[in-house]
Enzyme design. Structure first.
Site, mmCIF file in Angstrom:
data_model
loop_
_atom_site.group_PDB
_atom_site.id
_atom_site.type_symbol
_atom_site.label_atom_id
_atom_site.label_comp_id
_atom_site.label_asym_id
_atom_site.label_seq_id
_atom_site.Cartn_x
_atom_site.Cartn_y
_atom_site.Cartn_z
ATOM 1 N N HIS A 156 64.564 -56.905 34.829
ATOM 2 C CA HIS A 156 65.331 -56.112 35.792
ATOM 3 C C HIS A 156 64.665 -56.198 37.152
ATOM 4 C CE1 HIS A 156 66.955 -53.705 32.155
ATOM 5 N NE2 HIS A 156 67.776 -54.688 32.480
ATOM 6 N N GLU A 188 62.143 -53.704 39.022
ATOM 7 C CA GLU A 188 60.978 -53.235 38.266
ATOM 8 C C GLU A 188 59.762 -54.129 38.569
ATOM 9 O OE1 GLU A 188 62.453 -52.870 34.237
ATOM 10 O OE2 GLU A 188 64.135 -51.649 34.910
ATOM 11 N N HIS A 191 59.057 -53.175 31.125
ATOM 12 C CA HIS A 191 60.078 -52.593 31.986
ATOM 13 C C HIS A 191 59.484 -51.365 32.667
ATOM 14 C CE1 HIS A 191 63.785 -54.779 30.608
ATOM 15 N NE2 HIS A 191 62.967 -55.071 29.612
ATOM 16 N N GLU A 219 58.082 -49.327 28.569
ATOM 17 C CA GLU A 219 58.588 -48.761 29.805
ATOM 18 C C GLU A 219 57.379 -48.170 30.524
ATOM 19 O OE1 GLU A 219 61.559 -48.781 31.120
ATOM 20 O OE2 GLU A 219 62.915 -49.335 29.482
#
Length: 416
Positions: free
Chosen positions: A173, A176, A302, A375
């Site tokens: 993404h 990020e 992420h 994450e």
């Protein structure tokens, strides 16, 4: 209102919405707000995600997301209590300078992050300084023609040894950027500290380590074009594809992605339609040697929410015909060990909300690779800063995962 009532109301509302617009369709009208819904469970979060909003982060039972006024109104109509915590354009304006800078440059104050050009230079220098243990190639090119860099680290780097292989991927993404720094941390640590750090030396001597620091270089460069953050998530193919909804296993199966090109979770017209995911797939497929997949473990980075996630994302079930209860338990044990090392929260991916076409689901279902997602920082209350933490956070938040990386590399040796 209780979680059960919200879930029932949301499900009914989604059935009505589904008859009017494609699932996940983005109907932006230029007034995107940042909202929080508190007291959610996984069914609530799945319902909200399926409405087409742009999910930013989760902290405990609070979901933060960007939505336009029509989306916000629809969710309120389904019984969700939305708390507006900001305006997306205003938040971006606060982070962006009044003057534009070079195209390939982060905004002033965030120069500690690496542009694609700087990333390339760092990787080339790492190989020049450590040619005996590091080599640089690519798995292919992005949609706009940028090389998808692949660095290999091993004691006999020019040979394909019979050693467990581990793959690290970052920056699916675009916005990020901290994840690219995480992959650079791995590269620099396992080259610069080889021969001086006993753990690093042992792992390099007994593993073949592969790192792809940016899977989405086009999107990442676009996100900082002109030295101004844009909040861009997807690749740059047409209106953009969400790369982590474009993987082939259970692609588009379960309401965990969107068929609308305007959506932030657009899965593309077909599985692996994005050249970036197709290139990484081809590399992973190529590591099947003599009928045996050589990559034993994989970690995809992420941001944000400080979570350790494992398959499956497309179903709430923790085991099925492609994952035995024993295999599900191993994922849980490894995930909890990783989380214990860095303070993240461990959970099955679908406990966050349903997603389909993700890299972890494909890696496990197609190749039996122990594949997890991190994450990264912050824990979920970061708003826009969750995607753009100040560059002073790069060093502590990447070092924070040193032990976790070691744990996964060690665990790869236990993969049959």
């Amino acid at each position: 209102m209780g979680s059960l009532r919200r879930g029932i109301t949301a499900a009914a509302g989604l059935l009505l919405l589904a008859s009017a617009v494609p699932a996940g369709a983005a109907q932006h009208d230029g007034d995107r707000g940042l909202y929080a819904v508190r007291g959610t469970d996984k069914a609530d979060r799945t319902a909200i995600a399926r409405s087409g909003v742009d999910v930013w982060g989760v902290r405990g039972d609070t979901l933060t997301f960007a939505a336009d006024s029509a989306q916000a109104q629809a969710l309120r109509g389904q019984g969700f209590e939305l708390e507006k915590v900001g305006d997306v354009d205003a938040l971006l304006a606060e982070r962006n300078p009044d003057v534009r800078t070079a195209v390939d440059e982060f905004p002033p104050g965030d120069e500690g992050y690496h542009t694609y050009t700087e990333l390339t230079e760092v990787l080339e220098q790492a190989v020049a300084d450590h040619a005996d243990i590091a080599s640089l190639s690519s798995v292919g090119d992005s949609y706009e023609g940028r090389a998808l860099h692949l660095i290999k680290i091993s004691d006999n780097v020019a040979q394909d040894e019979d050693e467990p292989e581990v793959l690290f991927t970052c920056n699916q993404h675009a916005r990020e950027h901290l994840t690219t720094e995480m992959c650079l941390r791995i590269v620099e640590r396992f080259t610069d500290e080889y021969g001086s750090d006993p753990t690093v030396t042992e792992l390099v001597n007994t593993r073949e380590i592969y790192v792809i620091p940016t899977v989405n270089p086009d999107g990442a460069e676009y996100d900082i074009e002109g030295g101004r953050y844009k909040g861009w998530r997807k690749n740059r193919q047409g209106s953009g594809t969400d790369l982590n909804r474009n993987w082939g296993y259970q692609w588009g199966c379960c309401g965990g992605s969107s068929g609308s090109p305007s959506s932030e979770t657009y899965r593309g017209p077909s599985a692996f339609s994005a050249p970036e995911t197709a290139a990484v797939k081809a590399f992973v497929d190529s590591r099947v040697v003599g009928g045996v997949q050589q990559i034993k473990a994989h970690l995809d980075f992420h941001s944000y929410s400080e979570l350790v996630l494992w398959p499956y994302g497309y179903t709430y079930d923790d085991s099925n015909e492609t994952m035995s209860p024993e295999e599900a338990e191993r994922f849980r044990e490894v995930g909890e060990a990783l989380a214990a090392s860095n303070g993240y929260t461990p959970q099955q991916s679908s406990d966050l909300y349903i997603t389909d076409g993700s890299i972890n689901d494909w890696m496990w279902a197609e190749h039996g690779i122990l594949s997890l997602t991190f994450e990264m920082y912050p824990s979920g209350g970061g708003g826009l800063d969750g995607f753009y933490p100040p560059d002073e956070r790069i060093e502590p938040e990447t070092e924070r995962n040193d032990e976790a990386v070691e744990i996964l590399l060690t665990e790869a040796g236990n993969q049959g």
